[in-house]
Scaffold this active site. Structure first.
Site, PDB file in Angstrom:
ATOM      1  N   ASP A  46      67.142  10.205  30.265  1.00  0.00           N
ATOM      2  CA  ASP A  46      66.014  10.153  31.053  1.00  0.00           C
ATOM      3  C   ASP A  46      66.197   9.794  32.385  1.00  0.00           C
ATOM      4  O   ASP A  46      64.441   9.970  33.644  1.00  0.00           O
ATOM      5  CB  ASP A  46      64.984   8.808  30.930  1.00  0.00           C
ATOM      6  CG  ASP A  46      66.156   7.762  30.700  1.00  0.00           C
ATOM      7  OD1 ASP A  46      66.726   7.801  31.113  1.00  0.00           O
ATOM      8  OD2 ASP A  46      64.818   6.864  30.331  1.00  0.00           O
ATOM      9  N   SER A  47      66.933  10.256  32.594  1.00  0.00           N
ATOM     10  CA  SER A  47      67.085  10.348  34.663  1.00  0.00           C
ATOM     11  C   SER A  47      66.785  12.091  35.100  1.00  0.00           C
ATOM     12  O   SER A  47      66.124  12.210  36.168  1.00  0.00           O
ATOM     13  CB  SER A  47      68.240  10.947  35.055  1.00  0.00           C
ATOM     14  OG  SER A  47      69.508  11.285  34.034  1.00  0.00           O
ATOM     15  N   ASP A  85      67.935  10.676  25.555  1.00  0.00           N
ATOM     16  CA  ASP A  85      67.941   9.472  25.216  1.00  0.00           C
ATOM     17  C   ASP A  85      66.010   9.013  25.304  1.00  0.00           C
ATOM     18  O   ASP A  85      65.538   9.597  25.157  1.00  0.00           O
ATOM     19  CB  ASP A  85      68.194   9.475  27.449  1.00  0.00           C
ATOM     20  CG  ASP A  85      68.662   7.773  27.617  1.00  0.00           C
ATOM     21  OD1 ASP A  85      68.196   7.430  26.653  1.00  0.00           O
ATOM     22  OD2 ASP A  85      68.978   8.488  29.094  1.00  0.00           O
ATOM     23  N   LYS A 115      69.988   7.600  22.056  1.00  0.00           N
ATOM     24  CA  LYS A 115      69.927   5.857  23.243  1.00  0.00           C
ATOM     25  C   LYS A 115      69.547   5.230  23.416  1.00  0.00           C
ATOM     26  O   LYS A 115      68.663   6.559  23.528  1.00  0.00           O
ATOM     27  CB  LYS A 115      70.718   6.900  24.422  1.00  0.00           C
ATOM     28  CG  LYS A 115      71.810   5.544  25.867  1.00  0.00           C
ATOM     29  CD  LYS A 115      72.280   6.294  26.724  1.00  0.00           C
ATOM     30  CE  LYS A 115      71.279   6.504  27.821  1.00  0.00           C
ATOM     31  NZ  LYS A 115      70.559   5.621  28.476  1.00  0.00           N
ATOM     32  N   GLU A 117      68.325   2.079  25.918  1.00  0.00           N
ATOM     33  CA  GLU A 117      68.656   0.312  26.589  1.00  0.00           C
ATOM     34  C   GLU A 117      68.159  -0.718  25.948  1.00  0.00           C
ATOM     35  O   GLU A 117      66.803  -0.452  25.335  1.00  0.00           O
ATOM     36  CB  GLU A 117      67.668   1.211  27.893  1.00  0.00           C
ATOM     37  CG  GLU A 117      68.203   1.817  28.762  1.00  0.00           C
ATOM     38  CD  GLU A 117      67.564   2.252  30.046  1.00  0.00           C
ATOM     39  OE1 GLU A 117      67.071   1.649  30.085  1.00  0.00           O
ATOM     40  OE2 GLU A 117      68.051   3.973  31.118  1.00  0.00           O
ATOM     41  N   GLU A 184      76.139   0.720  32.209  1.00  0.00           N
ATOM     42  CA  GLU A 184      75.764   1.212  34.252  1.00  0.00           C
ATOM     43  C   GLU A 184      76.042  -0.317  35.387  1.00  0.00           C
ATOM     44  O   GLU A 184      74.881  -1.377  34.631  1.00  0.00           O
ATOM     45  CB  GLU A 184      74.587   1.568  33.599  1.00  0.00           C
ATOM     46  CG  GLU A 184      74.216   2.943  34.956  1.00  0.00           C
ATOM     47  CD  GLU A 184      72.759   3.591  34.572  1.00  0.00           C
ATOM     48  OE1 GLU A 184      72.931   3.461  33.631  1.00  0.00           O
ATOM     49  OE2 GLU A 184      72.056   3.918  36.112  1.00  0.00           O
TER      50      GLU A 184
END
Ligand code: KIV
Length: 267
Positions: A46-47, A85, A115, A117, A184
């Site tokens: 999602d960057s 993501d 993925k 978070e 991270e």
């Protein structure tokens, strides 16, 4: 073409002490380049909110955008393991909604894994997806979807209580069925302890050299991002300089009439 990378390939690499390479990218051509040089895994991160859309953070990325970009990456990545993501808001509303969105991404993109978070708050999602046969990747340390709480990018794991919590959550994610973990912006020593404790591969970004593998954003590592360079980024090429030189030459040759020449024209 080499054999398709699966979670078993990545697990074997960890067991043999071979490093895993992962790149975060969002389009067909860059995915194809990664695939051609043998990068093990591609994360459709999602960057893309910042790197592709030019936004301030990852919060505005939508499920439709992740699906769109994962489909493009899948077309380019014939061999690499592709992870989609899950964006902010797609799994926080309820377990039911999280499962519905997760199955939608798998069905529409054929991604190899999803993925998420977070730590203890995502355990029920990880458990249910793992039971259903979906490969789940966790993400601990600095988690950009919580930027409003962190108040900016931050190293996580320097304080004793943070270290304990991270180690506990990493173990819990593995027990719940996660197949891989991204760490991270985490101090090297705690990342090493987590890597040595878990059986699943641990991939670091700003988490030191002892993790089972590394992930960087494509545009960062090829040097396309000139203005921001976090400590953990290494530029392996000066992409922006190279592209600007090409653009300047194109501009000047069009303006001077040198381009197009005979060879570029039809009779
Ligand atoms: O969104 C992303 O690209 C990521 C990586 C930086 C781990 O989450």
């Amino acid at each position: 073409m080499d054999k398709k990378v699966t979670i078993r390939t990545l697990l074997r690499k960890k067991q043999r002490g071979e490093k895993i390479t992962m790149v975060s990218t969002y389009d067909y051509l860059s995915a194809r380049l990664c695939d051609e040089v043998g990068i093990d895994a591609i994360l459709v991160g999602d960057s893309l909110g910042m790197v592709f859309k030019g936004e301030e953070n990852t919060l505005g990325v939508t499920l439709d955008e992740i699906i769109y970009h994962t489909k493009a990456v899948k077309r380019g990545a014939k061999r690499a393991f592709v992870i989609a993501d899950m964006p902010f808001g797609s799994y926080q509303v309820s377990l039911e909604k999280a499962l519905e969105n997760s199955f939608r991404v798998i069905k529409e993109t054929n991604a190899d894994a999803l993925k998420f978070e977070g730590g203890k708050e995502i355990l029920p999602i990880v458990e249910r997806l793992a039971e259903s046969g979906v490969a789940v990747v966790g993400h601990l340390g600095f988690t950009p979807q919580k930027i409003q709480i962190f108040g900016g990018a931050k190293v996580v794991g320097r304080r004793e209580e943070e270290r304990k919590r991270m180690l506990g959550e990493a173990k819990a994610l593995e027990e719940a069925g996660a197949v891989m973990l991204v760490l991270e912006a985490t101090p090297t020593d705690i990342a090493k302890e987590i890597t040595e404790t878990l059986n699943i591969p641990v991939i670091g970004i700003g988490a030191g050299k002892y993790t089972d593998g590394q992930v960087l954003v494509f545009h960062d590592l090829v040097g396309l991002v000139e203005d921001i360079k976090p400590r953990f980024v290494k530029r392996f090429a000066e992409g922006a300089k190279l592209f600007k030189e090409a653009l300047e030459r194109y501009k000047s040759e069009v303006e001077s009439g040198k381009f197009p020449s005979e060879e570029h024209c039809y009779e």
